[in-house]
Design a protein around this motif. Structure first.
Motif, PDB file in Angstrom:
ATOM      1  N   PHE A 263       0.836  -1.205   0.000  1.00 34.17           N
ATOM      2  CA  PHE A 263       0.000   0.000   0.000  1.00 34.17           C
ATOM      3  C   PHE A 263       0.869   1.253   0.000  1.00 34.17           C
ATOM      4  N   SER A 264       1.830   1.306   0.904  1.00 36.68           N
ATOM      5  CA  SER A 264       2.726   2.461   0.991  1.00 36.68           C
ATOM      6  C   SER A 264       3.564   2.609  -0.277  1.00 36.68           C
ATOM      7  N   LYS A 265       4.068   1.505  -0.782  1.00 32.30           N
ATOM      8  CA  LYS A 265       4.904   1.549  -1.981  1.00 32.30           C
ATOM      9  C   LYS A 265       4.139   2.081  -3.192  1.00 32.30           C
ATOM     10  N   ILE A 266       2.891   1.634  -3.359  1.00 32.92           N
ATOM     11  CA  ILE A 266       2.093   2.070  -4.493  1.00 32.92           C
ATOM     12  C   ILE A 266       1.706   3.542  -4.358  1.00 32.92           C
ATOM     13  N   LEU A 267       1.371   3.973  -3.143  1.00 35.62           N
ATOM     14  CA  LEU A 267       1.056   5.392  -2.945  1.00 35.62           C
ATOM     15  C   LEU A 267       2.247   6.267  -3.289  1.00 35.62           C
ATOM     16  N   LEU A 268       3.447   5.829  -2.921  1.00 31.03           N
ATOM     17  CA  LEU A 268       4.640   6.619  -3.210  1.00 31.03           C
ATOM     18  C   LEU A 268       4.957   6.632  -4.706  1.00 31.03           C
ATOM     19  N   MET A 269       4.603   5.576  -5.405  1.00 33.73           N
ATOM     20  CA  MET A 269       4.807   5.552  -6.852  1.00 33.73           C
ATOM     21  C   MET A 269       3.898   6.551  -7.547  1.00 33.73           C
ATOM     22  N   GLY A 270       2.683   6.696  -7.046  1.00 35.83           N
ATOM     23  CA  GLY A 270       1.738   7.616  -7.651  1.00 35.83           C
ATOM     24  C   GLY A 270       1.226   7.095  -8.982  1.00 35.83           C
ATOM     25  N   PRO A 271       0.268   7.797  -9.591  1.00 31.73           N
ATOM     26  CA  PRO A 271      -0.256   7.347 -10.879  1.00 31.73           C
ATOM     27  C   PRO A 271       0.802   7.317 -11.966  1.00 31.73           C
ATOM     28  N   THR A 272       1.787   8.220 -11.875  1.00 31.27           N
ATOM     29  CA  THR A 272       2.851   8.233 -12.875  1.00 31.27           C
ATOM     30  C   THR A 272       3.622   6.929 -12.870  1.00 31.27           C
ATOM     31  N   GLY A 273       3.960   6.437 -11.696  1.00 27.10           N
ATOM     32  CA  GLY A 273       4.725   5.199 -11.599  1.00 27.10           C
ATOM     33  C   GLY A 273       3.932   3.962 -11.960  1.00 27.10           C
ATOM     34  N   PHE A 344      -4.711   8.800  -5.410  1.00 28.08           N
ATOM     35  CA  PHE A 344      -4.172   9.113  -6.738  1.00 28.08           C
ATOM     36  C   PHE A 344      -4.896  10.297  -7.382  1.00 28.08           C
ATOM     37  N   ALA A 345      -6.126  10.564  -6.959  1.00 33.51           N
ATOM     38  CA  ALA A 345      -6.888  11.666  -7.545  1.00 33.51           C
ATOM     39  C   ALA A 345      -6.279  13.023  -7.220  1.00 33.51           C
ATOM     40  N   GLY A 346      -5.448  13.097  -6.184  1.00 32.69           N
ATOM     41  CA  GLY A 346      -4.777  14.343  -5.843  1.00 32.69           C
ATOM     42  C   GLY A 346      -5.663  15.362  -5.164  1.00 32.69           C
ATOM     43  N   ILE A 347      -6.660  14.894  -4.419  1.00 32.02           N
ATOM     44  CA  ILE A 347      -7.554  15.798  -3.710  1.00 32.02           C
ATOM     45  C   ILE A 347      -7.237  15.742  -2.215  1.00 32.02           C
ATOM     46  N   PRO A 348      -7.647  16.745  -1.436  1.00 31.12           N
ATOM     47  CA  PRO A 348      -7.397  16.702   0.006  1.00 31.12           C
ATOM     48  C   PRO A 348      -8.149  15.560   0.675  1.00 31.12           C
TER      49      PRO A 348
END
Length: 464
Positions: A263-273, A344-348
């Motif tokens: 979970f943490s790894k995927i969040l840090l990758m972001g949609p770009t990764g 990933f949506a980039g919202i608060p």
């Protein structure tokens, strides 16, 4: 023989200086604790607003289940547009912004950008609106950023407007406001202290600052005074943990350590990764499209589990802690996916409460497979703490906050064991702590923004 005048005045001079020091110290504490009280009140008001929005979402989705396919995609795109336009530093959790602000030069423009009152007002409004739409996020992380901004502005007001130089350090104000916001949000004073020490106080002397700890306790205890001694999660029947539960605790730690680390790894990758190399320009150039797609993903996942993943997941977690099952056996993994898509949506919006819900759902699945090891409620309790520790790599905070919000004091040793093991396992998959990794990105952005002319704002980033 009469004493010389100078000797006769010396004791009174010392006494006057002593009284002056006492008065100054008293005033300093009074002002600081007054700011902490403001943090608690604003956090509680934020909580009431968030709960109201969540209740509206439940009513709408219950009456018109198809409405999620309109609310979430278009809502996420609209929130992303507002975030880029007005509150770029308010996106995501809020905890990384606070950590970044504490590492920046005191009272610099970069520091104030990350924890400004303006950003906080947008943070409150946008987070509450996202919960209305059904985002899989929480308000506790945003409460941390809001608390830091309120406390910093409070100290600056006394210093700049009233001219009282009480010696407040900006990092002390930020730490006290942030941890106080968390303590008030969860109604857990002790967890706020541990959070200040473990997360905000890394590599900093702020961890042992008595006035900071006093401020955190003030916010937490004011919340307790207003809400009563009721725990965040109400458990009707106490959870009984037996000595034979160690095998189940170890199992929860290992499984949640793996899933939390991913979970943490995927969040840090972001949609770009996550995208193929030839499409990695899309998040930067088309952030609204990504937000729309993420909203659609959340709507589809929610539809597949009867809407149980919308919002914070509080009611589902409370049900599992009381021995009642969720609507579907895949709640935990569905919540996992929905939270990733929301982020990933980039919202608060925060990940703190959703992580607890994910862990409880995973605990339900483990109980179905290995129910003979211990009571299903214990699986949920241990998995909550273990997944949160794995996702954030803050095991002490995770164990204390779960213990305090469920009043499971007898389980403290088991919770500590589960969180420490889960955090160790997660670190093998994602070596860098999530909040601190994201904080470094916010720090770079704030410094770049400080040196960018106002007429030429930097392009929004696709990462978050």
């Amino acid at each position: 023989m009469q004493e010389p005048t100078g000797l006769r005045k010396l004791p009174s001079s010392k006494a006057a200086r002593r009284r002056g020091r006492i008065s100054r110290t008293t005033l300093t504490y009074a002002v600081f604790l007054g700011g902490a009280s403001c943090v608690a009140l604003i956090s509680l008001a934020f909580a009431m607003l968030a709960e109201f929005m969540l209740s509206l979402n439940v009513k709408v989705i219950s009456a018109y289940s198809w409405s999620a396919f309109l609310l979430l995609p278009f809502g996420f795109a609209g929130l992303r547009w507002l975030t880029i336009r007005h509150a770029q530093q308010a996106r995501g959790s809020g905890i990384p912004q606070v950590i970044a602000a504490m590492s920046l030069p005191a009272s610099s423009g970069a520091q104030q950008t990350l924890v400004s009152l303006r950003q906080s007002l947008w943070k409150i409004g946008l987070t509450a609106t996202s919960l209305l739409f059904g985002a899989s996020s929480g308000r506790e992380g945003p409460s941390v950023q809001v608390g830091a901004a309120v406390m910093l502005s409070w100290g600056r007001w006394w210093h700049e407007k009233l001219g009282l130089r009480l010696g407040f350090r900006p990092e002390a104000l930020i730490a006290a406001g942030a941890a106080g916001g968390l303590a008030a949000a969860f109604n857990t004073p002790l967890a706020g202290i541990v959070f200040a020490i473990e997360e905000l106080g890394r590599n900093s002397a702020i961890r042992w600052d008595r006035i900071v700890l006093s401020g955190v306790l003030t916010a937490g205890f004011l919340s307790l005074a207003l809400l009563g001694g009721q725990s965040y999660f109400r458990i009707d029947e106490s959870v009984l943990i037996l000595r034979e539960s160690w095998k189940g605790v170890l199992l929860c730690a290992l499984i949640n350590g793996v899933l939390g680390g991913l979970f943490s790894k995927i969040l840090l990758m972001g949609p770009t990764g996550m995208l193929p190399a030839r499409w990695r320009h899309i998040p930067m150039q088309r952030p609204l499209l990504i937000a729309f797609a993420c909203g659609l993903v959340v709507a589809i996942v929610g539809w597949s589990v009867n809407g149980s993943i919308y919002g914070t997941g509080y009611s589902q977690t409370a049900a599992l802690l009381n021995g009642r099952s969720t609507d579907g056996q895949w709640f935990g993994m569905a919540k996992w996916l929905a939270t990733v898509a929301t982020y990933f949506a980039g919202i608060p919006g925060g990940i703190f409460t959703p992580c607890l819900a994910i862990g409880a759902g995973i605990g339900e699945n483990i109980a179905l497979l290995f129910g003979g090891l211990m009571e299903p409620r214990i699986f949920a309790l241990m998995s909550m703490a273990a997944f949160l520790a794995a996702a954030t790599q803050a095991p002490i905070t995770a164990s204390v906050i779960v213990m305090e919000m469920t009043k499971s004091h007898d389980a403290t040793l088991y919770l500590l064991a589960a969180t420490l093991i889960a955090s160790f396992v997660a670190r093998q998959l994602s070596p860098h702590a999530f909040y601190h990794s994201v904080a470094r990105q916010f720090r770079r952005e704030a410094l770049a923004l400080e040196h960018t002319p106002v007429s030429a704002p930097p392009a929004p980033t696709g990462k978050h």
